[in-house]
Design a protein around this motif. Structure first.
Motif, mmCIF file in Angstrom:
data_model
loop_
_atom_site.group_PDB
_atom_site.id
_atom_site.type_symbol
_atom_site.label_atom_id
_atom_site.label_comp_id
_atom_site.label_asym_id
_atom_site.label_seq_id
_atom_site.Cartn_x
_atom_site.Cartn_y
_atom_site.Cartn_z
ATOM 1 N N PHE A 1 11.758 -10.500 -0.772
ATOM 2 C CA PHE A 1 11.169 -9.705 -1.847
ATOM 3 C C PHE A 1 10.405 -8.514 -1.266
ATOM 4 O O PHE A 1 10.409 -7.413 -1.843
ATOM 5 C CB PHE A 1 10.233 -10.585 -2.683
ATOM 6 N N GLN A 2 9.770 -8.707 -0.123
ATOM 7 C CA GLN A 2 9.042 -7.630 0.538
ATOM 8 C C GLN A 2 9.990 -6.510 0.958
ATOM 9 O O GLN A 2 9.680 -5.316 0.815
ATOM 10 C CB GLN A 2 8.308 -8.199 1.757
ATOM 11 N N HIS A 3 11.169 -6.871 1.455
ATOM 12 C CA HIS A 3 12.167 -5.852 1.805
ATOM 13 C C HIS A 3 12.614 -5.095 0.556
ATOM 14 O O HIS A 3 12.833 -3.877 0.606
ATOM 15 C CB HIS A 3 13.374 -6.504 2.481
ATOM 16 N N TYR A 4 12.762 -5.802 -0.561
ATOM 17 C CA TYR A 4 13.148 -5.134 -1.811
ATOM 18 C C TYR A 4 12.098 -4.116 -2.236
ATOM 19 O O TYR A 4 12.432 -2.978 -2.602
ATOM 20 C CB TYR A 4 13.342 -6.180 -2.912
ATOM 21 N N ILE A 5 10.830 -4.474 -2.155
ATOM 22 C CA ILE A 5 9.758 -3.562 -2.549
ATOM 23 C C ILE A 5 9.749 -2.320 -1.660
ATOM 24 O O ILE A 5 9.577 -1.194 -2.137
ATOM 25 C CB ILE A 5 8.388 -4.277 -2.497
ATOM 26 N N LYS B 1 2.799 -11.432 8.433
ATOM 27 C CA LYS B 1 4.058 -11.437 7.686
ATOM 28 C C LYS B 1 3.933 -10.850 6.297
ATOM 29 O O LYS B 1 4.851 -10.165 5.815
ATOM 30 C CB LYS B 1 4.598 -12.865 7.582
ATOM 31 N N PHE B 2 2.801 -11.090 5.636
ATOM 32 C CA PHE B 2 2.718 -10.768 4.217
ATOM 33 C C PHE B 2 1.608 -9.778 3.864
ATOM 34 O O PHE B 2 1.329 -9.572 2.692
ATOM 35 C CB PHE B 2 2.511 -12.059 3.409
ATOM 36 N N ALA B 3 0.981 -9.154 4.872
ATOM 37 C CA ALA B 3 -0.107 -8.218 4.587
ATOM 38 C C ALA B 3 0.371 -7.056 3.725
ATOM 39 O O ALA B 3 -0.386 -6.539 2.893
ATOM 40 C CB ALA B 3 -0.709 -7.707 5.889
ATOM 41 N N LEU B 4 1.611 -6.633 3.914
ATOM 42 C CA LEU B 4 2.125 -5.496 3.160
ATOM 43 C C LEU B 4 2.114 -5.786 1.665
ATOM 44 O O LEU B 4 1.645 -4.960 0.857
ATOM 45 C CB LEU B 4 3.546 -5.171 3.629
ATOM 46 N N LEU B 5 2.614 -6.946 1.260
ATOM 47 C CA LEU B 5 2.620 -7.302 -0.161
ATOM 48 C C LEU B 5 1.206 -7.435 -0.706
ATOM 49 O O LEU B 5 0.912 -6.993 -1.824
ATOM 50 C CB LEU B 5 3.375 -8.615 -0.368
ATOM 51 N N ILE B 6 0.320 -8.025 0.084
ATOM 52 C CA ILE B 6 -1.072 -8.202 -0.356
ATOM 53 C C ILE B 6 -1.731 -6.845 -0.593
ATOM 54 O O ILE B 6 -2.396 -6.629 -1.625
ATOM 55 C CB ILE B 6 -1.852 -9.025 0.687
#
Length: 547
Positions: free
Chosen positions: A59-63, A237-242
């Motif tokens: 999902f992060q790649h999609y965003i 791994k998930f800081a970008l989405l946060i």
């Protein structure tokens, strides 16, 4: 009187050899041997995180790829005469084809964890098509929009055969055999640096949220993760989405509070979360289908311009593939893999013309940067992202919700991701002699001209797509203006010519050829099949030309 005997003069004792000069590198610290594969990855190309992690990472790649898609549609659709509903449909078509082409590339093309997304290389040819219809009278603006889209469809369909030919004829692979690490360095560097206008200049359209996003991402992803091991596991791994969620929420609060009510129209369009109008205009369910805008229109002058863009996407995707291979822990892609991927990219462009995409696709630089940011180069994660692209392209309201993220937030992300890709390009110099003045000359000239020439073409291009090359042949203008507006393409041209004509045979070792050549052959390195062989033993049933 006796004669005095003649004695030979005494022979001086041989001086001991002088001690070798001290190795200043060792006296000041350790040296680092070249590393063919990065060792700091959590997951390489064929290892996979757990399914829950893979879903979030996909999902992060999609965003990340969504920003370029929305920006291209926002730039082109209003100039075609389209409304907000048309823009939503164009975004859906681009997302759908990105998902399909990414699946094709990861299964049967490059086999690298690379997202295929809408490409800015097609901007000049499309603007040229739009400009040709500006003075033409149509019954309505919507008619002008559909007529323009039909012309783009026809141009994409015909120009796709350029990539199909140079790919499956193996001409592109033969060209890449002329590459060396000295050529790859400027090409991959400029794949990232050549997109600098989509970084801070785009961020500056709304400094309040863009700069805050950039600072928060760096602090969260690089500094806060070091506080505790458990935080390191999550934030890396998930800081970008946060960070996107936090800044997007902050932008929504500012919008509701009326912070931009008295601002300029451009500032409101960049900062407000309600100015995309996608959520209100997107259909709930809409499946892109072949020839959705009508019968394609074929016009020679427009086709030639689009052919130039097809060549540019081949060059840009090639640089992106080398960066992706390095970050995902694979060996450099061999010549036959590059030919196969460019040929399949042509088939993807053919499908884009059939399904009515506004532009063609190329390998996404920002998503390759995301591999380096998260240290996860898994192919499966990118394939999962295709599911999100196709899902949100069909269920338009859900896709429109995420597409309403302000563009300066994406620009802040690109400041980091494009920089990572550029730095990966620099790392290829370790395989050549970086103390060779000949290599320094080739690198310097390729890098400088790769930045300077496209900048000249961009600065002298008008908003309607007319570049500095202005002869009586419009098709010729479009080809040259498109090719020389691309930094990686210029770097490939300049670097390949210089590197293969300046003492190429005598400086093969300095150029890094003994290390490079085995990776360019199908059986040159035992790891080539490990990373690039097709799935399900397809190699045994397909003609060699398509492998």
């Amino acid at each position: 009187m006796g004669e005095t005997p003649n004695h030979p003069p005494p022979v001086a004792a041989a001086q001991p050899p002088a001690p070798p000069p001290p190795n200043l590198g060792l006296s000041r610290g350790p040296t680092w041997t070249p590393a063919e594969q990065l060792l700091q990855l959590h997951y390489c190309i064929h290892s996979n995180p757990s399914w829950p992690q893979a879903l979030v990472l996909g999902f992060q790649h999609y965003i990340v790829m969504l920003g370029t898609t929305v920006l291209i549609a926002t730039t082109l659709v209003p100039q075609m005469g389209g409304n907000h509903g048309d823009k939503a449909r164009v975004i859906q078509s681009l997302l759908f084809m990105s998902g399909v082409n990414t699946l094709l590339q990861t299964w049967f093309g490059s086999r690298l964890p690379v997202v295929m997304s809408a490409s800015f290389a097609f901007l000049l040819p499309v603007l040229s098509i739009i400009n040709d219809y500006t003075d033409r009278v149509f019954p309505s603006e919507h008619e002008r929009f559909t007529y323009t889209m039909r012309t783009i469809q026809g141009s994409l369909i015909v120009s796709s055969f350029i990539n199909i030919f140079i790919g499956y004829s193996k001409s592109w692979g033969s060209l890449t055999r002329l590459f060396s690490p000295i050529v790859i360095v400027p090409v991959v560097c400029l794949v990232g640096l050549g997109l600098f206008m989509r970084g801070f200049p785009q961020l500056a359209n709304c400094v309040q949220i863009g700069l805050l996003m950039l600072i928060l991402l760096v602090i969260t992803q690089q500094y806060l993760k070091r506080i505790h091991p458990s935080m390191n596991h999550v934030l890396e791994k998930f800081a970008l989405l946060i960070c996107i969620a936090i800044i997007w929420g902050f932008a929504a609060i500012l919008t509701v509070a009326g912070a931009y009510n008295n601002s300029k129209e451009r500032t409101q369009a960049s900062c407000r979360t309600d100015r995309s109008y996608l959520l209100s205009s997107a259909p709930w369910i809409k499946i892109p289908y072949p020839f959705q805008w009508g019968t394609p229109i074929f016009k020679a002058s427009h086709v030639f311009g689009m052919m130039g863009a097809a060549l540019v996407t081949s060059a840009e995707s090639t640089g992106t593939y080398f960066a992706s291979a390095r970050i995902s822990g694979a060996t450099p892609p061999p010549a036959h893999v590059l030919s196969r991927s460019i040929g399949l990219q042509g088939i993807g462009m053919l499908l884009e013309g059939i399904f009515g995409a506004a532009v063609g696709t190329s390998a996404s630089v920002e998503n390759v940067g995301l591999l380096g940011l998260t240290h996860i180069g898994s192919r499966r994660v990118v394939q999962i992202s295709c599911g999100f692209m196709i899902f949100f392209s069909i269920f338009g309201k859900f896709g429109a919700f995420f597409a309403s993220i302000p563009l300066p937030i994406f620009a802040a992300i690109y400041c980091v991701l494009f920089g990572i890709v550029a730095a990966v390009g620099i790392s290829f110099i370790q395989f050549a002699n970086n103390n060779s003045m000949r290599n320094i000359y080739v690198l310097g000239v390729s890098l400088f001209l790769g930045i300077s020439i496209p900048q000249y073409f961009v600065m002298n291009s008008s908003p309607d797509g007319h570049g500095p090359v202005r002869t009586n042949a419009g098709w010729f203008n479009d080809i040259l203006n498109t090719i020389f507006s691309s930094a990686p393409t210029v770097a490939i041209i300049v670097g390949t010519i210089l590197d293969n004509t300046l003492e190429a045979k005598h400086s093969a070792n300095d150029r890094g050829m003994p290390w490079w050549v085995p990776f360019q052959n199908r059986k040159g390195d035992v790891r080539n099949d490990e990373f690039y062989s097709l799935p399900l033993r397809i190699n045994e049933y397909m003609p060699t030309r398509f492998l």
